[in-house]
Design a protein around this motif. Structure first.
Motif, PDB file in Angstrom:
ATOM      1  N   ILE A 319       0.860  -1.188   0.000  1.00 43.68           N
ATOM      2  CA  ILE A 319       0.000   0.000   0.000  1.00 43.68           C
ATOM      3  C   ILE A 319       0.894   1.235   0.000  1.00 43.68           C
ATOM      4  N   VAL A 320       0.669   2.081  -0.975  1.00 38.79           N
ATOM      5  CA  VAL A 320       1.510   3.275  -1.096  1.00 38.79           C
ATOM      6  C   VAL A 320       0.784   4.451  -0.457  1.00 38.79           C
ATOM      7  N   VAL A 321       1.484   5.114   0.466  1.00 40.58           N
ATOM      8  CA  VAL A 321       0.840   6.212   1.201  1.00 40.58           C
ATOM      9  C   VAL A 321       1.634   7.505   1.076  1.00 40.58           C
ATOM     10  N   ASP A 322       0.979   8.621   1.317  1.00 42.98           N
ATOM     11  CA  ASP A 322       1.704   9.890   1.367  1.00 42.98           C
ATOM     12  C   ASP A 322       2.115  10.177   2.809  1.00 42.98           C
ATOM     13  N   LYS A 323       2.669  11.369   3.034  1.00 43.18           N
ATOM     14  CA  LYS A 323       3.186  11.728   4.353  1.00 43.18           C
ATOM     15  C   LYS A 323       2.135  11.594   5.447  1.00 43.18           C
ATOM     16  N   GLN A 324       0.892  11.945   5.085  1.00 40.22           N
ATOM     17  CA  GLN A 324      -0.183  11.913   6.075  1.00 40.22           C
ATOM     18  C   GLN A 324      -0.737  10.509   6.290  1.00 40.22           C
ATOM     19  N   GLY A 325      -0.257   9.550   5.501  1.00 37.43           N
ATOM     20  CA  GLY A 325      -0.744   8.184   5.641  1.00 37.43           C
ATOM     21  C   GLY A 325      -1.942   7.875   4.751  1.00 37.43           C
ATOM     22  N   ASN A 326      -2.318   8.816   3.888  1.00 42.60           N
ATOM     23  CA  ASN A 326      -3.431   8.549   2.962  1.00 42.60           C
ATOM     24  C   ASN A 326      -2.988   7.590   1.868  1.00 42.60           C
TER      25      ASN A 326
END
Ligand SMILES: Nc1ncnc2c1ncn2[C@@H]1O[C@H](COP(=O)(O)OP(=O)(O)O)[C@@H](O)[C@H]1O
Ligand SMILES: [Mg+2]
Length: 353
Positions: A319-326
């Motif tokens: 699962i690829v997420v951004d800094k905020q974990g989205n």
């Protein structure tokens, strides 16, 4: 506004470059021009735009025009035709005095053969540009010491270049270039003369310094791995022509021609491609057939090599997420195989490394 703009530069070496210019503009190749006129095409209609704070790598085989290009930026070379702008100002329009000031304050150059003064100590070498700027001894020594520390050479400030290894000499070269705090750093094959391990240390050091300093760096190399490691963008020169400009992953995934393909064919893609480049969007992801309960979450900037073993071993979905974990996307084994294979088709695991 771009920090550095190179606009339609032609550079022809020889006795009557202006007479040959039209022939080059009409599409004659470097070989044809040499054969028919005895002139050498250095650059053929090159335009690039370099943003403030980025590292732009210029890559190409020997003789492709890299040094000619970088020397136009501080106007060590005048173009046969075309223009170079730095901070929006045309370097061609500077008066002699303005040009001297411009070179003293706006940019520094780091050379392949270090270019240190053999009769000056490390600290005198590092302080040289400050001396030229007219700074007092005490002040320049203070600044020079800070730079010497930044490149890890404290304790060596009173030694002479000949007492240092090649890697250490190039650290002095780098410290000297940084001492005047220029906005722009021009590095012409700065690491090419170093042994592989030292070279890789220097690359790491440059990346670390750059992450803090955010200089605009123009870095020249003939080495693809070095360009991929260092460059935010890479421009590839062939026989004076700029054949491709792109981010490392764009160059790897879509080489523009056979010349670029030859450069990238043996590259380890897992070291260059990042999660965000190989993921599929949540809309396209068909998660019904796979369990993602035990999935690994990775940041979108992470290189594939970091999670590749897990995908191969456990067949996990990443699962690829951004800094905020989205959640930004998903990576499956099948998609990964496609991105990592040279042809862009699915095929065997042997191509992973
Ligand atoms: N001062 C010069 N006089 C004549 N030809 C030159 C000169 N400088 C460079 N060249 C030619 O221009 C081309 C590009 O050279 P250069 O920019 O040094 O390539 P690179 O740095 O990529 O190895 C080469 O064909 C080279 O021979
Ligand atoms: Mg060169």
């Amino acid at each position: 506004m771009a920090k550095i703009e190179v606009n339609n530069i032609y550079k022809i070496f020889g006795t009557n470059p202006e007479d040959v210019l039209q022939m080059v503009k009409d599409g004659a190749t470097k070989e044809e021009v040499l054969e028919e006129t005895g002139h050498t095409v250095g650059l053929d209609n090159v335009s690039i735009s370099i943003e403030e704070g980025e590292t732009f790598v210029c890559m190409g085989l020997s003789g492709s025009g890299k040094s000619t290009l970088i020397r136009h930026i501080n106007r060590l070379i005048d173009p046969t035709s075309g223009d170079v702008k730095v901070d929006g100002i045309s370097v061609m329009e500077l008066t002699d005095n303005e040009l001297i000031e411009f070179r003293k304050h706006k940019m520094s150059m780091v050379f392949q053969r270090f270019g240190l003064f053999p009769h000056k100590t490390v600290i005198q070498n590092v302080a040289y540009g400050l001396e030229i700027q007219g700074k007092e001894l005490q002040e320049r020594n203070k600044i020079a010491m800070t730079q010497i520390e930044a490149v890890g050479l404290n304790g060596f400030e009173d030694q002479y270049p000949s007492q240092l290894s090649g890697g250490m000499q190039q650290r002095v070269g780098l410290a000297r270039a940084l001492a005047t705090n220029p906005g722009i750093l021009l590095m012409d094959e700065a690491f090419s003369a170093l042994d592989p391990l030292i070279r890789s240390d220097m690359q790491k050091q440059l990346l670390e310094l750059q992450s803090e300093l955010k200089k605009t760096i123009v870095f020249i190399t003939h080495d693809l791995d070095e360009s991929l490691k260092i460059g935010d963008h890479i421009g590839i020169l062939n026989a004076g022509k700029l054949v491709q400009v792109g981010r490392p992953e764009e160059i790897i995934l879509n080489p523009a021609d056979e010349y670029v393909k030859a450069f990238v064919k043996d590259v380890n893609r897992a070291k260059v491609l990042r999660a965000r480049t190989v993921m599929i969007s949540p809309e396209k992801f068909n998660g019904k057939n796979v369990s993602i309960s035990s999935s690994l979450k990775v940041h979108e900037d992470v290189y594939v090599e970091e999670f590749l073993p897990q995908v191969l071993q456990d067949r996990s979905v990443i699962i690829v997420v951004d800094k905020q974990g989205n959640t930004k996307g998903y990576i499956t084994e099948k998609e990964l195989a496609k991105s990592l294979s040279k042809s862009g088709q699915e095929d065997g695991h042997q191509k992973y490394t």
